[in-house]
Motif scaffolding. Structure first.
Motif, mmCIF file in Angstrom:
data_model
loop_
_atom_site.group_PDB
_atom_site.id
_atom_site.type_symbol
_atom_site.label_atom_id
_atom_site.label_comp_id
_atom_site.label_asym_id
_atom_site.label_seq_id
_atom_site.Cartn_x
_atom_site.Cartn_y
_atom_site.Cartn_z
ATOM 1 N N VAL A 55 1.099 -0.952 0.308
ATOM 2 C CA VAL A 55 -0.238 -0.039 0.092
ATOM 3 C C VAL A 55 0.976 1.416 -0.360
ATOM 4 N N VAL A 56 0.603 2.113 -0.454
ATOM 5 C CA VAL A 56 0.898 3.606 -0.848
ATOM 6 C C VAL A 56 0.137 4.456 -0.487
ATOM 7 N N ALA A 57 0.766 5.395 0.222
ATOM 8 C CA ALA A 57 -0.088 5.990 1.514
ATOM 9 C C ALA A 57 0.817 7.132 1.930
ATOM 10 N N PRO A 58 -0.146 8.503 1.302
ATOM 11 C CA PRO A 58 0.553 9.837 2.293
ATOM 12 C C PRO A 58 1.328 9.955 3.695
ATOM 13 N N PHE A 59 1.267 8.875 4.401
ATOM 14 C CA PHE A 59 1.115 8.821 5.526
ATOM 15 C C PHE A 59 1.925 7.643 5.766
ATOM 16 N N SER A 60 2.522 7.628 7.185
ATOM 17 C CA SER A 60 3.689 7.107 7.954
ATOM 18 C C SER A 60 3.010 5.742 8.560
ATOM 19 N N LEU A 61 3.205 4.334 8.731
ATOM 20 C CA LEU A 61 2.601 3.393 8.998
ATOM 21 C C LEU A 61 2.693 4.116 10.674
ATOM 22 N N ASN A 62 3.575 4.467 10.763
ATOM 23 C CA ASN A 62 3.949 4.510 12.418
ATOM 24 C C ASN A 62 1.961 5.231 12.513
ATOM 25 N N SER A 63 2.014 6.615 12.127
ATOM 26 C CA SER A 63 1.128 7.088 12.578
ATOM 27 C C SER A 63 -0.531 6.421 11.974
ATOM 28 N N SER A 64 -0.415 5.357 11.732
ATOM 29 C CA SER A 64 -1.940 4.815 10.981
ATOM 30 C C SER A 64 -1.681 3.478 11.864
ATOM 31 N N LYS A 65 -0.480 3.274 12.564
ATOM 32 C CA LYS A 65 -1.285 1.995 12.559
ATOM 33 C C LYS A 65 -2.215 1.562 13.419
ATOM 34 N N GLN A 93 5.379 4.976 2.679
ATOM 35 C CA GLN A 93 4.628 6.768 2.211
ATOM 36 C C GLN A 93 5.401 6.885 0.550
ATOM 37 N N GLY A 94 4.257 7.737 -0.051
ATOM 38 C CA GLY A 94 3.984 8.583 -0.862
ATOM 39 C C GLY A 94 2.852 9.064 -1.470
ATOM 40 N N ASP A 95 3.364 9.315 -3.135
ATOM 41 C CA ASP A 95 1.996 10.097 -3.631
ATOM 42 C C ASP A 95 1.347 8.332 -5.052
ATOM 43 N N ARG A 96 0.529 9.227 -5.900
ATOM 44 C CA ARG A 96 1.134 8.304 -7.318
ATOM 45 C C ARG A 96 1.646 8.102 -7.826
ATOM 46 N N ASN A 97 3.295 9.343 -7.742
ATOM 47 C CA ASN A 97 4.211 8.816 -8.375
ATOM 48 C C ASN A 97 5.162 7.835 -8.099
ATOM 49 N N LYS A 98 4.903 7.401 -6.324
ATOM 50 C CA LYS A 98 5.516 5.917 -5.836
ATOM 51 C C LYS A 98 4.875 5.159 -6.513
ATOM 52 N N ALA A 99 3.361 5.417 -6.055
ATOM 53 C CA ALA A 99 3.066 4.159 -6.996
ATOM 54 C C ALA A 99 2.995 3.621 -8.456
ATOM 55 N N LEU A 124 6.741 1.644 -8.018
ATOM 56 C CA LEU A 124 6.590 0.702 -7.540
ATOM 57 C C LEU A 124 5.938 -0.280 -8.375
ATOM 58 N N ALA A 125 5.359 0.491 -9.333
ATOM 59 C CA ALA A 125 4.270 -0.391 -10.233
ATOM 60 C C ALA A 125 5.482 -1.296 -11.277
ATOM 61 N N ASN A 126 6.279 0.458 -11.795
ATOM 62 C CA ASN A 126 6.748 -0.382 -13.034
ATOM 63 C C ASN A 126 7.968 -1.091 -12.335
ATOM 64 N N LYS A 127 8.903 -1.035 -11.281
ATOM 65 C CA LYS A 127 9.972 -1.872 -10.594
ATOM 66 C C LYS A 127 8.863 -3.399 -10.503
ATOM 67 N N TYR A 128 7.841 -3.817 -10.351
ATOM 68 C CA TYR A 128 7.657 -4.954 -10.249
ATOM 69 C C TYR A 128 6.247 -5.251 -10.703
ATOM 70 N N ARG A 129 6.264 -4.891 -12.859
ATOM 71 C CA ARG A 129 5.247 -4.838 -12.839
ATOM 72 C C ARG A 129 5.426 -6.427 -13.414
ATOM 73 N N GLN A 156 -0.795 -7.831 -10.724
ATOM 74 C CA GLN A 156 -2.044 -8.044 -11.524
ATOM 75 C C GLN A 156 -2.453 -6.577 -11.808
ATOM 76 N N THR A 157 -2.516 -5.685 -10.473
ATOM 77 C CA THR A 157 -2.957 -4.201 -10.754
ATOM 78 C C THR A 157 -2.888 -3.023 -9.454
ATOM 79 N N VAL A 158 -3.606 -1.931 -10.208
ATOM 80 C CA VAL A 158 -3.020 -1.335 -9.041
ATOM 81 C C VAL A 158 -4.104 -0.832 -8.490
ATOM 82 N N TYR A 159 -5.213 -0.531 -6.746
ATOM 83 C CA TYR A 159 -6.449 -0.069 -7.098
ATOM 84 C C TYR A 159 -5.690 1.484 -6.433
ATOM 85 N N VAL A 160 -6.956 2.394 -7.128
ATOM 86 C CA VAL A 160 -7.736 3.605 -5.709
ATOM 87 C C VAL A 160 -8.226 3.958 -5.143
#
Length: 366
Positions: free
Chosen positions: A229-239, A302-308, A311-316, A320-324
């Protein structure tokens, strides 16, 4: 009433009649009065193949996705307007990681009009056979199937549909060749994607609810299951908040399969290495960008759409897919078109695994 394909052609009457007959058969198969399906569900649960909540969820998802209008849409998208002139023997090697995961392939063969040969997974031996028996009784499928591959010896398939690990393909083809079922020259549609990515942009109740379902349904074992999951906030702030949604999900849907002890060792390693994580006893969430290769692990980035997209290209190769969460959201330069996260575990019957439409592939067989 006439049906038209996307290019304006009129759909063959025989195909329209087959869709109507197929829909009637599916409705009877999924009806509460189907004793054969009910018995298969009971056996699957009692013998430990799947949990009842997971089977129930899949049955309900199929009831929503397999409708006459959706079958028509599928045929239109595949440009299935003319009846095939020559029936082929199609071997379907069904996965068993999820209950009834091979339904789309079965329906694709039935709708195409080809001859079906099926290797039923030992991990899901009962449920698919209730559908196949129903379709065969209604004259919608002709062929053979078995849980044991040697039972299909000498069938000599003209085409092969496969879903599973890329690492097992070579050994599988060797075994098929030994049994005179298929070989390297047999046309093959191989689906080997392993996981999906979610790109979320808020921590609303709706988003967290859909994320928990996308990650933890079926224990995260499906190729549509979110493993990163790519999110604009850290795991620590939302776990803590997200863990509440996970626990709520597990109360209604207990995790059927438990991880091995090696998962705890990974937790211990992460702790020693200072990697942010959340230990959930039967699942681990860690803040890393590592490629998802191990079960029962969610990678939080932690990241935005560009980060997503990165990563999608890195592990293409295994993606399977990218969800929004926003229907209008675009993931620029991503290798796949984004889908809505709320549909992660209940895709339409016409969805394209690994970007391939099995029905279109079957009707274009030469």
């Amino acid at each position: 009433m006439q049906f038209f394909d996307r290019s304006g052609g009129v759909m063959n009457l025989q195909i329209k009649q087959r869709i109507n007959k197929l829909q009637d058969a599916i409705d009877r198969w999924l009806s509460p009065g189907n004793d054969h399906l009910r018995e298969a569900i009971d056996r699957s649960v009692k013998e430990g193949f799947f949990s009842f909540p997971d089977i129930k969820y899949q049955i309900q998802a199929l009831k929503k996705s397999i409708k006459r209008g959706e079958l028509i849409r599928w045929a239109e998208q595949a440009n299935h307007t003319e009846w095939i002139s020559e029936k082929k023997k199609v071997l379907c090697l069904h996965a068993g990681n999820l209950p009834l995961v091979g339904v789309q392939d079965i329906l694709a063969v039935a709708l195409s009009g080809h001859h079906y040969i099926g290797k039923i997974s030992r991990k899901d031996p009962y449920l698919p056979q209730t559908l196949l028996n129903s379709l065969k009784n209604d004259g919608l499928i002709s062929g053979r199937w078995s849980v044991e591959l040697p039972d299909l010896k000498g069938e000599r398939a003209d085409a092969l549909l496969f879903s599973g690990s890329v690492h097992s393909v070579d050994d599988l083809l060797e075994k098929l060749s030994e049994l005179d079922i298929a070989d390297n020259k047999t046309p093959q549609l191989m689906r080997t994607a392993h996981f999906s990515i979610a790109c979320i942009e808020d921590n609303s109740s709706e988003t967290m609810h859909h994320l928990a379902d996308a990650v933890f349904r079926y224990g995260g074992k499906g190729c549509r299951s979110v493993a990163m999951v790519v999110a604009p906030f850290s795991l620590n702030s939302s776990k803590c908040e997200f863990t509440d949604y996970v626990e709520s999900f597990w109360l209604k849907n207990p995790q059927h399969e438990k991880p091995s002890g090696s998962l705890y060792y990974r937790y211990a390693y992460n702790k020693a290495a200072g990697i942010e994580q959340a230990w959930l006893d039967d699942f681990l969430i860690e803040e890393t960008e590592h490629e998802p290769t191990e079960p029962f692990i969610l990678h939080w980035v932690q990241g935005d759409r560009n980060k997503a997209a990165e990563l999608a290209n890195k592990y293409r190769q295994r993606l399977q897919t990218v969800y929004v969460t926003d229907p209008s959201a675009k993931i620029e330069n991503a290798p796949v078109e984004p889908e809505l996260m709320r549909d992660a575990q209940n895709p339409p019957i016409w969805w394209k695994p690994d970007g391939q439409d099995p029905l279109k592939w079957l009707i274009e067989l030469k």
